[in-house]
Design a protein around this motif. Structure first.
Motif, PDB file in Angstrom:
ATOM      1  N   GLY A   1       0.799  -1.221   0.000  1.00 29.03           N
ATOM      2  CA  GLY A   1       0.000   0.000   0.000  1.00 29.03           C
ATOM      3  C   GLY A   1       0.831   1.270   0.000  1.00 29.03           C
ATOM      4  N   ASP A   2       2.122   1.153   0.350  1.00 30.54           N
ATOM      5  CA  ASP A   2       2.994   2.326   0.313  1.00 30.54           C
ATOM      6  C   ASP A   2       3.156   2.813  -1.121  1.00 30.54           C
ATOM      7  OD1 ASP A   2       3.437   2.184   3.032  1.00 30.54           O
ATOM      8  OD2 ASP A   2       5.565   1.642   2.887  1.00 30.54           O
ATOM      9  N   THR A   3       3.264   4.122  -1.271  1.00 30.45           N
ATOM     10  CA  THR A   3       3.578   4.723  -2.561  1.00 30.45           C
ATOM     11  C   THR A   3       5.039   5.154  -2.508  1.00 30.45           C
ATOM     12  OG1 THR A   3       1.319   5.484  -2.844  1.00 30.45           O
ATOM     13  CG2 THR A   3       3.003   6.561  -4.180  1.00 30.45           C
ATOM     14  N   VAL A   4       5.809   4.753  -3.530  1.00 27.04           N
ATOM     15  CA  VAL A   4       7.232   5.097  -3.577  1.00 27.04           C
ATOM     16  C   VAL A   4       7.510   5.922  -4.836  1.00 27.04           C
ATOM     17  CG1 VAL A   4       7.948   3.085  -2.236  1.00 27.04           C
ATOM     18  CG2 VAL A   4       7.853   2.917  -4.726  1.00 27.04           C
TER      19      VAL A   4
ATOM     20  N   ALA B   1      10.542   6.968  -7.685  1.00 33.34           N
ATOM     21  CA  ALA B   1      11.781   6.442  -8.257  1.00 33.34           C
ATOM     22  C   ALA B   1      12.992   7.120  -7.619  1.00 33.34           C
ATOM     23  CB  ALA B   1      11.796   6.644  -9.765  1.00 33.34           C
ATOM     24  N   GLY B   2      13.941   6.319  -7.188  1.00 30.19           N
ATOM     25  CA  GLY B   2      15.159   6.832  -6.586  1.00 30.19           C
ATOM     26  C   GLY B   2      15.111   6.997  -5.087  1.00 30.19           C
ATOM     27  N   ASP B   3      13.929   6.895  -4.493  1.00 32.62           N
ATOM     28  CA  ASP B   3      13.801   7.047  -3.046  1.00 32.62           C
ATOM     29  C   ASP B   3      14.221   5.768  -2.319  1.00 32.62           C
ATOM     30  OD1 ASP B   3      12.818   9.586  -3.377  1.00 32.62           O
ATOM     31  OD2 ASP B   3      10.801   9.131  -2.632  1.00 32.62           O
ATOM     32  N   ALA B   4      14.854   5.930  -1.169  1.00 34.22           N
ATOM     33  CA  ALA B   4      15.139   4.777  -0.313  1.00 34.22           C
ATOM     34  C   ALA B   4      13.810   4.269   0.234  1.00 34.22           C
ATOM     35  CB  ALA B   4      16.080   5.172   0.823  1.00 34.22           C
ATOM     36  N   CYS B   5      13.585   2.958   0.133  1.00 34.43           N
ATOM     37  CA  CYS B   5      12.300   2.408   0.585  1.00 34.43           C
ATOM     38  C   CYS B   5      12.492   1.173   1.453  1.00 34.43           C
ATOM     39  CB  CYS B   5      11.401   2.097  -0.609  1.00 34.43           C
ATOM     40  SG  CYS B   5      12.072   0.877  -1.732  1.00 34.43           S
ATOM     41  N   GLY B   6      13.720   0.885   1.833  1.00 32.84           N
ATOM     42  CA  GLY B   6      14.009  -0.251   2.686  1.00 32.84           C
ATOM     43  C   GLY B   6      15.496  -0.351   2.925  1.00 32.84           C
TER      44      GLY B   6
ATOM     45  N   ALA C   1       8.487   4.649  -9.772  1.00 30.91           N
ATOM     46  CA  ALA C   1       7.419   5.189  -8.932  1.00 30.91           C
ATOM     47  C   ALA C   1       6.210   4.263  -9.027  1.00 30.91           C
ATOM     48  CB  ALA C   1       7.047   6.583  -9.398  1.00 30.91           C
ATOM     49  N   GLY C   2       5.494   4.117  -7.913  1.00 32.79           N
ATOM     50  CA  GLY C   2       4.287   3.311  -7.944  1.00 32.79           C
ATOM     51  C   GLY C   2       3.846   2.890  -6.562  1.00 32.79           C
ATOM     52  N   GLU C   3       2.896   1.948  -6.530  1.00 36.37           N
ATOM     53  CA  GLU C   3       2.341   1.456  -5.278  1.00 36.37           C
ATOM     54  C   GLU C   3       2.820   0.034  -5.013  1.00 36.37           C
ATOM     55  OE1 GLU C   3      -1.916   0.288  -3.194  1.00 36.37           O
ATOM     56  OE2 GLU C   3      -1.931   1.491  -5.014  1.00 36.37           O
ATOM     57  N   VAL C   4       3.284  -0.214  -3.791  1.00 35.59           N
ATOM     58  CA  VAL C   4       3.732  -1.542  -3.385  1.00 35.59           C
ATOM     59  C   VAL C   4       2.510  -2.454  -3.276  1.00 35.59           C
ATOM     60  CG1 VAL C   4       4.891  -2.871  -1.580  1.00 35.59           C
ATOM     61  CG2 VAL C   4       5.714  -0.568  -2.170  1.00 35.59           C
TER      62      VAL C   4
ATOM     63  N   TRP D   1      13.580 -12.424  -3.979  1.00 34.22           N
ATOM     64  CA  TRP D   1      12.990 -11.151  -4.424  1.00 34.22           C
ATOM     65  C   TRP D   1      12.559 -10.333  -3.214  1.00 34.22           C
ATOM     66  CZ3 TRP D   1       7.717  -9.971  -3.620  1.00 34.22           C
ATOM     67  CH2 TRP D   1       6.917 -11.036  -3.184  1.00 34.22           C
ATOM     68  N   MET D   2      12.413  -9.027  -3.388  1.00 32.86           N
ATOM     69  CA  MET D   2      12.104  -8.134  -2.269  1.00 32.86           C
ATOM     70  C   MET D   2      10.625  -7.738  -2.202  1.00 32.86           C
ATOM     71  SD  MET D   2      15.076  -7.371  -0.790  1.00 32.86           S
ATOM     72  CE  MET D   2      16.785  -7.609  -1.144  1.00 32.86           C
ATOM     73  N   TYR D   3      10.142  -7.055  -3.244  1.00 32.86           N
ATOM     74  CA  TYR D   3       8.753  -6.571  -3.231  1.00 32.86           C
ATOM     75  C   TYR D   3       8.236  -6.418  -4.655  1.00 32.86           C
ATOM     76  CZ  TYR D   3      10.764  -1.900  -4.043  1.00 32.86           C
ATOM     77  OH  TYR D   3      11.450  -0.835  -4.555  1.00 32.86           O
ATOM     78  N   GLU D   4       6.913  -6.254  -4.756  1.00 31.32           N
ATOM     79  CA  GLU D   4       6.262  -6.023  -6.038  1.00 31.32           C
ATOM     80  C   GLU D   4       5.609  -4.651  -6.025  1.00 31.32           C
ATOM     81  OE1 GLU D   4       3.678  -9.358  -6.819  1.00 31.32           O
ATOM     82  OE2 GLU D   4       5.385 -10.660  -7.263  1.00 31.32           O
ATOM     83  N   LEU D   5       5.549  -4.072  -7.212  1.00 30.15           N
ATOM     84  CA  LEU D   5       5.106  -2.694  -7.361  1.00 30.15           C
ATOM     85  C   LEU D   5       4.211  -2.587  -8.591  1.00 30.15           C
ATOM     86  CD1 LEU D   5       6.036   0.197  -6.209  1.00 30.15           C
ATOM     87  CD2 LEU D   5       7.646   0.198  -8.093  1.00 30.15           C
ATOM     88  N   ARG D   6       3.156  -1.784  -8.491  1.00 33.36           N
ATOM     89  CA  ARG D   6       2.371  -1.427  -9.675  1.00 33.36           C
ATOM     90  C   ARG D   6       2.883  -0.054 -10.100  1.00 33.36           C
ATOM     91  NH1 ARG D   6      -1.326  -3.674 -12.045  1.00 33.36           N
ATOM     92  NH2 ARG D   6      -2.021  -4.927 -10.273  1.00 33.36           N
TER      93      ARG D   6
END
Length: 129
Positions: free
Chosen positions: A51-54, A56-61, A77-80, A103-108
């Motif tokens: 549900g997090d929105t990230v 592009a280029g941002d630290a997210c983990g 950029a997108g939603e986890v 793998w780490m996470y999936e993003l739309r």
């Protein structure tokens, strides 16, 4: 250094993340063989929440190893939409199977065409030197 693998069907970032496009428009993200090899034994992984929105280029983990702690950057950029919960109990999957079970996470992605702007295998390997 050992012979490291970089599958041709993936896209890559200069920060050593890989991106695999799924059939449903989501992308799966992890770190490359180079990254896991450089980190050493991975002991902990902190991932964004579903549900997090990230951006592009941002630290997210973070990926913590016996050598260091490294930020995990969002390649797009997108939603986890999913996280790999198996990494909570077995973070070493990042070392043993970085392109599969690690793998780490999936993003739309906000913009699906942005995947095409990422590095292909040859460009990624060329920037490794």
């Amino acid at each position: 250094m050992s012979e490291l693998d970089y599958p041709q069907d993936l896209r890559y970032t200069a920060e050593h993340e890989w991106v695999r496009t799924g059939d449903d428009g989501t992308v799966r993200i992890g770190i490359t063989s180079f990254a896991q090899d450089s980190l050493g034994d991975v002991v902990y992984v902190s991932l964004p929440a579903v549900g997090d929105t990230v951006s592009a280029g941002d630290a997210c983990g973070e990926v913590e190893s016996t050598k260091s702690v490294s930020d995990l950057y969002a390649p797009l950029a997108g939603e986890v939409t999913a996280v790999n919960e198996a990494l909570d109990a077995t973070p070493e999957l990042v070392n043993t199977d970085p392109y599969g079970q690690g793998w780490m996470y999936e993003l739309r992605p906000s913009d699906a065409s942005a995947v095409d702007a990422l590095l292909d295998q040859a460009a990624y390997q060329a920037q490794l030197g």
